[in-house]
Design an enzyme around this catalytic site. Structure first.
Site, PDB file in Angstrom:
ATOM      1  N   LYS A   1      80.410 -40.769  68.552  1.00 50.56           N
ATOM      2  CA  LYS A   1      80.658 -40.809  69.998  1.00 50.56           C
ATOM      3  C   LYS A   1      80.814 -42.242  70.507  1.00 50.56           C
ATOM      4  O   LYS A   1      80.565 -43.203  69.758  1.00 50.56           O
ATOM      5  CB  LYS A   1      79.520 -40.067  70.705  1.00 50.56           C
ATOM      6  CG  LYS A   1      79.473 -38.565  70.369  1.00 50.56           C
ATOM      7  CD  LYS A   1      78.381 -37.852  71.160  1.00 50.56           C
ATOM      8  CE  LYS A   1      78.301 -36.382  70.808  1.00 50.56           C
ATOM      9  NZ  LYS A   1      77.258 -35.675  71.584  1.00 50.56           N
TER      10      LYS A   1
ATOM     11  N   TYR B   1      83.683 -28.796  74.323  1.00 49.43           N
ATOM     12  CA  TYR B   1      82.332 -28.417  74.744  1.00 49.43           C
ATOM     13  C   TYR B   1      82.334 -27.211  75.686  1.00 49.43           C
ATOM     14  O   TYR B   1      81.397 -27.030  76.467  1.00 49.43           O
ATOM     15  CB  TYR B   1      81.641 -29.615  75.405  1.00 49.43           C
ATOM     16  CG  TYR B   1      81.224 -30.667  74.395  1.00 49.43           C
ATOM     17  CD1 TYR B   1      80.256 -30.377  73.430  1.00 49.43           C
ATOM     18  CD2 TYR B   1      81.774 -31.940  74.405  1.00 49.43           C
ATOM     19  CE1 TYR B   1      79.859 -31.319  72.493  1.00 49.43           C
ATOM     20  CE2 TYR B   1      81.377 -32.895  73.468  1.00 49.43           C
ATOM     21  CZ  TYR B   1      80.425 -32.573  72.518  1.00 49.43           C
ATOM     22  OH  TYR B   1      80.031 -33.517  71.596  1.00 49.43           O
TER      23      TYR B   1
ATOM     24  N   ARG C   1      74.070 -31.505  59.536  1.00 43.00           N
ATOM     25  CA  ARG C   1      73.137 -31.297  60.659  1.00 43.00           C
ATOM     26  C   ARG C   1      71.767 -31.880  60.321  1.00 43.00           C
ATOM     27  O   ARG C   1      71.103 -32.453  61.173  1.00 43.00           O
ATOM     28  CB  ARG C   1      73.008 -29.807  60.983  1.00 43.00           C
ATOM     29  CG  ARG C   1      74.306 -29.181  61.486  1.00 43.00           C
ATOM     30  CD  ARG C   1      74.631 -29.469  62.914  1.00 43.00           C
ATOM     31  NE  ARG C   1      73.712 -28.834  63.828  1.00 43.00           N
ATOM     32  CZ  ARG C   1      73.855 -28.853  65.152  1.00 43.00           C
ATOM     33  NH1 ARG C   1      74.885 -29.498  65.707  1.00 43.00           N
ATOM     34  NH2 ARG C   1      72.991 -28.259  65.919  1.00 43.00           N
TER      35      ARG C   1
ATOM     36  N   THR D   1      68.877 -33.043  68.554  1.00 45.75           N
ATOM     37  CA  THR D   1      69.885 -33.516  69.523  1.00 45.75           C
ATOM     38  C   THR D   1      69.667 -34.935  70.040  1.00 45.75           C
ATOM     39  O   THR D   1      70.619 -35.682  70.212  1.00 45.75           O
ATOM     40  CB  THR D   1      69.942 -32.540  70.723  1.00 45.75           C
ATOM     41  OG1 THR D   1      70.145 -31.222  70.203  1.00 45.75           O
ATOM     42  CG2 THR D   1      71.084 -32.863  71.655  1.00 45.75           C
TER      43      THR D   1
ATOM     44  N   ARG E   1      70.147 -39.853  64.149  1.00 50.64           N
ATOM     45  CA  ARG E   1      69.693 -39.993  65.543  1.00 50.64           C
ATOM     46  C   ARG E   1      68.287 -40.572  65.608  1.00 50.64           C
ATOM     47  O   ARG E   1      67.941 -41.310  66.531  1.00 50.64           O
ATOM     48  CB  ARG E   1      69.760 -38.637  66.244  1.00 50.64           C
ATOM     49  CG  ARG E   1      71.202 -38.207  66.566  1.00 50.64           C
ATOM     50  CD  ARG E   1      71.258 -36.749  66.912  1.00 50.64           C
ATOM     51  NE  ARG E   1      72.544 -36.312  67.446  1.00 50.64           N
ATOM     52  CZ  ARG E   1      72.901 -35.048  67.540  1.00 50.64           C
ATOM     53  NH1 ARG E   1      72.069 -34.087  67.138  1.00 50.64           N
ATOM     54  NH2 ARG E   1      74.067 -34.709  68.039  1.00 50.64           N
TER      55      ARG E   1
ATOM     56  N   ASN F   1      73.805 -39.686  72.353  1.00 53.94           N
ATOM     57  CA  ASN F   1      73.202 -39.242  71.085  1.00 53.94           C
ATOM     58  C   ASN F   1      74.094 -39.463  69.870  1.00 53.94           C
ATOM     59  O   ASN F   1      73.940 -38.810  68.839  1.00 53.94           O
ATOM     60  CB  ASN F   1      72.735 -37.790  71.192  1.00 53.94           C
ATOM     61  CG  ASN F   1      73.876 -36.832  71.408  1.00 53.94           C
ATOM     62  OD1 ASN F   1      74.985 -37.249  71.720  1.00 53.94           O
ATOM     63  ND2 ASN F   1      73.634 -35.553  71.219  1.00 53.94           N
TER      64      ASN F   1
ATOM     65  N   HIS G   1      78.331 -36.077  67.021  1.00 53.53           N
ATOM     66  CA  HIS G   1      78.410 -34.619  67.102  1.00 53.53           C
ATOM     67  C   HIS G   1      78.738 -34.082  65.719  1.00 53.53           C
ATOM     68  O   HIS G   1      79.526 -34.690  64.992  1.00 53.53           O
ATOM     69  CB  HIS G   1      79.517 -34.190  68.073  1.00 53.53           C
ATOM     70  CG  HIS G   1      79.827 -32.728  67.977  1.00 53.53           C
ATOM     71  ND1 HIS G   1      79.082 -31.774  68.636  1.00 53.53           N
ATOM     72  CD2 HIS G   1      80.766 -32.055  67.259  1.00 53.53           C
ATOM     73  CE1 HIS G   1      79.567 -30.569  68.330  1.00 53.53           C
ATOM     74  NE2 HIS G   1      80.583 -30.713  67.492  1.00 53.53           N
TER      75      HIS G   1
ATOM     76  N   GLU H   1      86.658 -26.594  65.960  1.00 51.79           N
ATOM     77  CA  GLU H   1      86.636 -28.010  66.317  1.00 51.79           C
ATOM     78  C   GLU H   1      87.593 -28.826  65.452  1.00 51.79           C
ATOM     79  O   GLU H   1      88.241 -29.749  65.940  1.00 51.79           O
ATOM     80  CB  GLU H   1      85.200 -28.541  66.179  1.00 51.79           C
ATOM     81  CG  GLU H   1      84.267 -27.927  67.221  1.00 51.79           C
ATOM     82  CD  GLU H   1      82.794 -28.210  66.964  1.00 51.79           C
ATOM     83  OE1 GLU H   1      82.470 -28.881  65.961  1.00 51.79           O
ATOM     84  OE2 GLU H   1      81.966 -27.770  67.780  1.00 51.79           O
TER      85      GLU H   1
HETATM   86  P1  CMP Z   1      76.389 -32.417  70.427  1.00 52.73           P
HETATM   87  O1  CMP Z   1      75.781 -32.301  69.089  1.00 52.73           O
HETATM   88  O2  CMP Z   1      77.646 -33.174  70.606  1.00 52.73           O
HETATM   89  O3  CMP Z   1      76.590 -30.932  70.994  1.00 52.73           O
HETATM   90  C1  CMP Z   1      76.476 -30.584  72.332  1.00 52.73           C
HETATM   91  C2  CMP Z   1      76.087 -31.765  73.177  1.00 52.73           C
HETATM   92  O4  CMP Z   1      75.614 -31.427  74.454  1.00 52.73           O
HETATM   93  C3  CMP Z   1      74.918 -32.454  72.520  1.00 52.73           C
HETATM   94  O5  CMP Z   1      75.329 -33.125  71.357  1.00 52.73           O
HETATM   95  C4  CMP Z   1      74.465 -33.351  73.643  1.00 52.73           C
HETATM   96  O6  CMP Z   1      75.298 -34.497  73.752  1.00 52.73           O
HETATM   97  C5  CMP Z   1      74.693 -32.435  74.832  1.00 52.73           C
HETATM   98  N1  CMP Z   1      73.451 -31.758  75.228  1.00 52.73           N
HETATM   99  C6  CMP Z   1      72.903 -30.665  74.664  1.00 52.73           C
HETATM  100  N2  CMP Z   1      71.769 -30.326  75.305  1.00 52.73           N
HETATM  101  C7  CMP Z   1      71.610 -31.232  76.287  1.00 52.73           C
HETATM  102  C8  CMP Z   1      70.628 -31.435  77.304  1.00 52.73           C
HETATM  103  N3  CMP Z   1      69.585 -30.615  77.422  1.00 52.73           N
HETATM  104  N4  CMP Z   1      70.777 -32.483  78.127  1.00 52.73           N
HETATM  105  C9  CMP Z   1      71.836 -33.312  78.018  1.00 52.73           C
HETATM  106  N5  CMP Z   1      72.813 -33.168  77.088  1.00 52.73           N
HETATM  107  C10 CMP Z   1      72.692 -32.151  76.236  1.00 52.73           C
END
Ligand code: CMP
Length: 154
Positions: free
Chosen positions: A9, A49, A85, A91, A102, A112, A115, A126
């Site tokens: 990202k 998303y 993963r 996350t 992370r 974060n 993805h 995707e």
């Molecule tokens: P990603 O793995 O890209 O997949 C979905 C994304 O949504 C996740 O990483 C975060 O960037 C975002 N996300 C998921 N849950 C939350 C949350 N509770 N608050 C803010 N962002 C979130």
């Protein structure tokens, strides 16, 4: 082999972490089969998303992932989706254990870093959003016979 999509990202690009993040995937034995740098536009981000539309973090998430260049890549490996993963961790950095991407590089509950697809269906969807079929390269790596034993390929 299974394929999975990753997006490094905008925070990963801005913090010059691309190389270190790719290094971790390669060290594990994953094979990169497609890679490109791009700036996601709003429609691509919303599409990617879409499952989160309506959540309170959806608009900030779209703003975050469109804020600068990203690196998209596809990695292949046996059990690649689950493996990636577990390499990236939960996350958000503050919750992620040390040793995960992370956990080692992230301290934010919004930025974060990476993805990765969470299921075969998401991976397929995707990958198709970011790559054409002919951009997914099919090739062997010389160390494959030592990364996977016969039992791993079953
Ligand atoms: P990603 O793995 O890209 O997949 C979905 C994304 O949504 C996740 O990483 C975060 O960037 C975002 N996300 C998921 N849950 C939350 C949350 N509770 N608050 C803010 N962002 C979130």
């Amino acid at each position: 082999m299974e394929r999975t999509l990753m997006v490094l990202k905008p925070d990963a690009v801005q913090r010059r972490l691309i190389g270190r993040m790719i290094d971790r995937l390669e060290r594990k034995g994953l094979k990169i089969v497609a890679l490109r740098m791009l700036r996601m536009d709003e429609s691509l981000a919303r599409n990617m998303y879409a499952e989160h539309e309506g959540r309170d973090f959806y608009e900030p998430l779209v703003a975050f992932v469109t804020a600068g260049p990203v690196v998209a890549m596809v990695a292949a490996g046996y059990d690649a989706i689950a493996m990636v993963r577990s390499l990236i961790g939960p996350t958000f950095g503050p919750d992620a254990p040390a040793g995960t991407i992370r956990g080692d590089f992230g301290a934010s509950r919004r930025y974060n870093l990476i993805h990765a697809s969470d299921s075969p269906a998401s991976a397929e969807r995707e990958i198709a959003l970011l790559f054409r079929e002919n951009e997914l390269l099919d090739y062997d790596l010389l160390d494959d016979p030592w990364v996977y034993a016969a039992v791993d390929r079953e």
